[in-house]
Design a protein around this motif. Structure first.
Motif, mmCIF file in Angstrom:
data_model
loop_
_atom_site.group_PDB
_atom_site.id
_atom_site.type_symbol
_atom_site.label_atom_id
_atom_site.label_comp_id
_atom_site.label_asym_id
_atom_site.label_seq_id
_atom_site.Cartn_x
_atom_site.Cartn_y
_atom_site.Cartn_z
ATOM 1 N N MET A 265 5.990 13.986 9.852
ATOM 2 C CA MET A 265 7.665 14.224 9.952
ATOM 3 C C MET A 265 7.853 14.735 10.780
ATOM 4 N N LEU A 266 6.666 15.989 10.687
ATOM 5 C CA LEU A 266 6.991 17.232 11.248
ATOM 6 C C LEU A 266 7.866 16.801 13.353
ATOM 7 N N PRO A 267 6.257 16.311 13.837
ATOM 8 C CA PRO A 267 7.252 16.129 15.046
ATOM 9 C C PRO A 267 8.097 16.037 15.140
ATOM 10 N N GLU A 268 8.764 14.380 14.276
ATOM 11 C CA GLU A 268 9.470 13.686 14.842
ATOM 12 C C GLU A 268 11.065 14.047 13.875
ATOM 13 N N ALA A 269 11.354 14.769 13.207
ATOM 14 C CA ALA A 269 11.768 15.608 12.374
ATOM 15 C C ALA A 269 12.932 16.674 13.182
ATOM 16 N N ASN A 270 11.953 17.144 13.592
ATOM 17 C CA ASN A 270 12.942 18.119 15.386
ATOM 18 C C ASN A 270 13.400 17.320 16.313
ATOM 19 N N TRP A 271 13.430 15.759 15.379
ATOM 20 C CA TRP A 271 14.572 15.519 16.526
ATOM 21 C C TRP A 271 16.080 14.615 15.981
ATOM 22 N N ILE A 272 15.991 14.787 14.435
ATOM 23 C CA ILE A 272 16.970 14.108 13.823
ATOM 24 C C ILE A 272 17.733 14.600 13.847
ATOM 25 N N THR A 273 17.937 16.382 14.315
ATOM 26 C CA THR A 273 19.910 17.054 14.589
ATOM 27 C C THR A 273 20.137 16.423 15.774
ATOM 28 N N ARG B 25 20.659 5.971 16.955
ATOM 29 C CA ARG B 25 19.234 6.466 17.040
ATOM 30 C C ARG B 25 18.928 7.433 16.170
ATOM 31 N N LYS B 26 19.819 8.057 15.405
ATOM 32 C CA LYS B 26 19.822 8.797 14.249
ATOM 33 C C LYS B 26 19.102 8.575 12.645
ATOM 34 N N PHE C 169 -0.140 15.223 16.048
ATOM 35 C CA PHE C 169 0.477 15.725 15.494
ATOM 36 C C PHE C 169 0.169 17.434 16.168
ATOM 37 N N ASN C 170 -0.708 17.531 16.694
ATOM 38 C CA ASN C 170 -0.539 19.316 16.657
ATOM 39 C C ASN C 170 -0.358 19.180 18.431
ATOM 40 N N TYR C 171 0.538 17.882 18.962
ATOM 41 C CA TYR C 171 1.496 17.977 20.497
ATOM 42 C C TYR C 171 2.593 18.453 19.929
ATOM 43 N N PRO C 172 3.193 19.351 20.719
ATOM 44 C CA PRO C 172 5.105 19.411 20.446
ATOM 45 C C PRO C 172 5.558 18.040 21.507
ATOM 46 N N THR C 173 6.691 17.870 20.134
ATOM 47 C CA THR C 173 7.800 16.912 21.288
ATOM 48 C C THR C 173 9.005 17.281 22.318
ATOM 49 N N LEU C 174 9.027 17.838 23.147
ATOM 50 C CA LEU C 174 9.517 18.191 24.068
ATOM 51 C C LEU C 174 10.806 17.922 24.433
ATOM 52 N N THR C 175 10.929 16.828 24.385
ATOM 53 C CA THR C 175 12.472 16.044 24.531
ATOM 54 C C THR C 175 13.009 14.707 23.700
ATOM 55 N N GLY D 79 10.758 7.998 21.675
ATOM 56 C CA GLY D 79 10.413 6.777 22.365
ATOM 57 C C GLY D 79 8.445 6.798 22.106
ATOM 58 N N ALA D 80 8.202 7.522 23.100
ATOM 59 C CA ALA D 80 6.734 7.535 23.150
ATOM 60 C C ALA D 80 5.858 7.218 22.093
ATOM 61 N N ILE D 81 6.168 8.102 20.830
ATOM 62 C CA ILE D 81 5.628 8.123 19.724
ATOM 63 C C ILE D 81 5.481 7.043 18.803
ATOM 64 N N GLY D 82 6.816 6.255 18.827
ATOM 65 C CA GLY D 82 6.793 5.169 18.531
ATOM 66 C C GLY D 82 6.257 4.147 19.414
ATOM 67 N N TRP D 83 6.207 4.302 20.553
ATOM 68 C CA TRP D 83 5.408 2.868 21.566
ATOM 69 C C TRP D 83 3.758 3.508 20.847
ATOM 70 N N LEU D 84 3.145 4.605 21.495
ATOM 71 C CA LEU D 84 2.342 4.947 21.713
ATOM 72 C C LEU D 84 1.197 4.627 20.203
#
Lengths: 95, 315
Positions: free
Chosen positions: B49-57, B64-65, B111-117, B122-127
């Motif tokens: 949940m953490l890497p994705e929560a990063n982009w909710i705001t 999308r939100k 989940f130890n990789y950062p979500t930069l953009t 998209g890439a997390i959902g797909w891959l």
């Protein structure tokens, strides 16, 4: 009261009126009200239910799988309880 | 004599595809393997949940939100189904959380990789979700009943996760040059970690053989990885983008895609705690648990109050 003191609840969901409640899973909650609210969030996020039952797990009494052979033994030799046991002619209709 | 009999009953059930249920006799090692696997799986959902929560705001639109929030909420739900399944094997929720928070228990390295953009969503959902689904679908037939039932529920819900991810990438791929580049960059960073999610090669996978015999696992790591690569190599064409592997090539003989060498040293490093975000993720998880203590206390206090009120009403 720390988290591990919260009792476990078994959750049963009726997916639509006319159907039985079916076991969906379990969750932790302090009381029945909270168990129902948590079950709403955990097990019905996609309209999976119209009614929720919650039962504290400690009140569920289960048969013992080790005794299943003796427990179900009385039903084991009574095939005549099934309609297919009876040999009837093919001409017989609507039965 | 008794044990031999029980072992045989257990083995026969596995052979005959009869599910093992919580109260049935099972070998200690079967129980331990399942506790390890199911709890790791639960932890992965929660940490995931953490890497994705990063982009909710910062989601680009309200649509999308809303979908991202729903997805993250699903991950929480999946964690809860799995913790419940693990608890049927006689380990408490508290114990599992302790193992996660102390760093003793592992969770998926991805989940130890950062979500930069934003494109990373998209890439997390797909891959990442795609690889997870590939792994999870066979687990719906796992020999342990409660795990199999949890996985059926999870797989039903995961399919939306993958589709929303692909849609994000598809939209970016049709956007401006910069947006298309952003999507490609996200794929470049997530591709290799995603195919590492299937675990080490079969000959280097210590638990695989026994798990296959017990029908916890149905396909080997390499089989599933190959299947995933074959699927993605075709899907990426729809995006008009590429997978970052020069050796990726259709092999007419094997009817599969050949692919390049996986960097297993990186994999081991991340598993052993030296990935880009290991420390951050664990700290965020521990902090969330500690910061949430007052909510648990308040819920417990409220329940006490309600109980005493009910007792008074009866009296």
């Amino acid at each position: 009261m720390s988290n591990h003191d919260w009792p476990l609840w078994e959750i049963f969901i009726r997916s639509k009126n006319g159907l039985d409640h079916k076991h969906a899973g379990s969750l932790h909650a302090t009381d029945a009200q909270m168990a129902i609210e948590n079950a709403r969030d955990v097990y019905t996020r996609r309209m999976e239910g119209v009614s929720i039952w919650v039962v504290e797990s400690k009140y569920i009494h289960a048969s013992n799988p080790d005794e299943s052979s003796s427990l179900y033994d009385p039903a084991n030799d009574k095939p005549y309880r099934h309609p297919t046991f009876y040999e009837l002619p093919d001409e017989l209709k609507n039965m | 004599m008794q044990i031999i009999n029980e072992e045989k009953i257990f083995a026969d059930k596995i052979d005959e595809e009869i599910k093992i249920e919580p109260k049935d006799w099972m070998p200690d090692q079967y129980r331990k393997t399942l506790i390890r696997q199911i709890s790791q799986h639960a932890h992965s959902e929660i940490v995931g949940m953490l890497p994705e929560a990063n982009w909710i705001t910062r989601a680009p639109t309200l649509r999308r939100k809303a979908t991202l929030i729903a997805k993250v909420q699903d991950e929480a739900g999946h964690g809860l189904y799995l913790y419940s399944a693990a608890e049927t094997l006689n380990i408490s929720r508290d114990e599992m959380l302790k193992q996660l928070h102390s760093g003793k228990a592992k969770y998926s390295s991805i989940f130890n990789y950062p979500t930069l953009t934003w494109a990373d969503m998209g890439a997390i959902g797909w891959l990442v979700d795609g690889a997870a689904i590939m792994n999870q679908v066979p687990l719906c037939r796992c020999s342990y009943g409660p795990y199999a039932r949890a996985m059926i529920r999870i797989c039903k819900e995961e399919s939306f996760h993958q589709r929303q991810g692909f849609e994000i990438l598809l939209t970016l791929s049709k956007g401006s040059k910069a947006q298309k580049q952003m999507a490609q960059d996200a794929i470049n960073r997530w591709w290799w970690p995603s195919i590492m999610m299937f675990g080490p090669n079969d000959d280097a996978s210590p638990h695989s053989k026994q798990s296959m015999e017990w029908k916890i696992k149905r396909f080997s790591n390499d089989e599933l990885r190959q299947k995933f690569i074959d699927v993605c190599a075709e899907q990426v064409k729809i995006l008009g983008l590429v997978l970052p592997d020069e050796k990726l090539k259709w092999n007419e003989e094997t009817k599969h895609y050949d692919f390049g060498e996986i960097n297993w040293e990186e994999f081991r490093n991340v598993v052993n705690g030296n990935g880009p975000c290991n420390k951050e993720r664990l700290e965020a998880r521990v902090k969330a648990h500690e910061d949430g203590a007052w909510v648990r206390d308040a819920a417990a206090a409220y329940s006490e109050k309600r109980k005493s009120r009910e007792q008074k009403a009866v009296a």
